[in-house]
Design a protein around this motif. Structure first.
Motif, mmCIF file in Angstrom:
data_model
loop_
_atom_site.group_PDB
_atom_site.id
_atom_site.type_symbol
_atom_site.label_atom_id
_atom_site.label_comp_id
_atom_site.label_asym_id
_atom_site.label_seq_id
_atom_site.Cartn_x
_atom_site.Cartn_y
_atom_site.Cartn_z
ATOM 1 N N SER A 99 0.838 -1.199 0.000
ATOM 2 C CA SER A 99 0.000 0.000 0.000
ATOM 3 C C SER A 99 0.870 1.244 0.000
ATOM 4 O O SER A 99 2.016 1.218 0.446
ATOM 5 N N ARG A 101 -0.469 3.865 1.644
ATOM 6 C CA ARG A 101 -1.073 4.556 2.779
ATOM 7 C C ARG A 101 -0.224 4.360 4.027
ATOM 8 O O ARG A 101 -0.239 3.311 4.649
ATOM 9 N N THR A 105 -2.415 0.476 6.582
ATOM 10 C CA THR A 105 -3.870 0.471 6.507
ATOM 11 C C THR A 105 -4.413 -0.944 6.663
ATOM 12 O O THR A 105 -3.720 -1.907 6.334
ATOM 13 N N GLU A 110 -7.356 -0.007 -0.116
ATOM 14 C CA GLU A 110 -6.230 0.927 -0.063
ATOM 15 C C GLU A 110 -4.890 0.252 -0.338
ATOM 16 O O GLU A 110 -3.846 0.876 -0.203
ATOM 17 N N ASP A 112 -2.457 -1.402 -3.188
ATOM 18 C CA ASP A 112 -2.281 -1.159 -4.618
ATOM 19 C C ASP A 112 -1.753 -2.371 -5.376
ATOM 20 O O ASP A 112 -2.020 -2.519 -6.571
#
Length: 124
Positions: A99, A101, A105, A110, A112
């Protein structure tokens, strides 16, 4: 872009242990918070554990807290999931994911990048 490949799944008896690994391609692994998810038959994929970029902060689903440990070795571009005291309800395909984030997260949408998964089967 990051490519992820999981390994370490298999068949284990209840109470046993397994360690999953997830190797990432590229030099950017250390810049991504990472997570593990799992999907059991006929169920939606669910969050298992997450770790920040440095491996210092972690988060776990209540169902695995105290039994599973997430860790990472940025020098080896590898994410781990140590699973102890396994139960039949832990049977699932396990996925690692990356991720953007920070610090991490627990939300599936969220993430990828995803690996293709590794099967874990826990028998009675």
């Amino acid at each position: 872009q990051v490519q992820l490949v999981e390994s370490g799944g298999g068949l284990v008896q209840a109470g046993g242990s397994l360690r999953l690994s997830c190797v990432a391609s590229g030099r950017a692994f250390a810049s991504y918070p990472m997570g593990w998810f799992r999907q059991a038959p006929n169920k939606e994929r669910e969050f298992v554990a997450a770790v920040n970029r440095y491996g210092m902060t972690t988060n776990y689903a209540d169902s695995v807290k105290g039994r599973f440990t997430i860790s990472r070795d940025n020098a080896k571009n590898t994410l781990y999931l140590q699973m102890n005291s396994l139960k039949p309800e832990d049977t699932a395909v396990y996925y690692c994911a990356a991720s953007r984030r920070a610090p991490y997260t627990v939300i599936e949408s969220e993430y990828d990048y995803w690996g293709q998964g590794t099967q874990v089967t826990v028998s009675l």
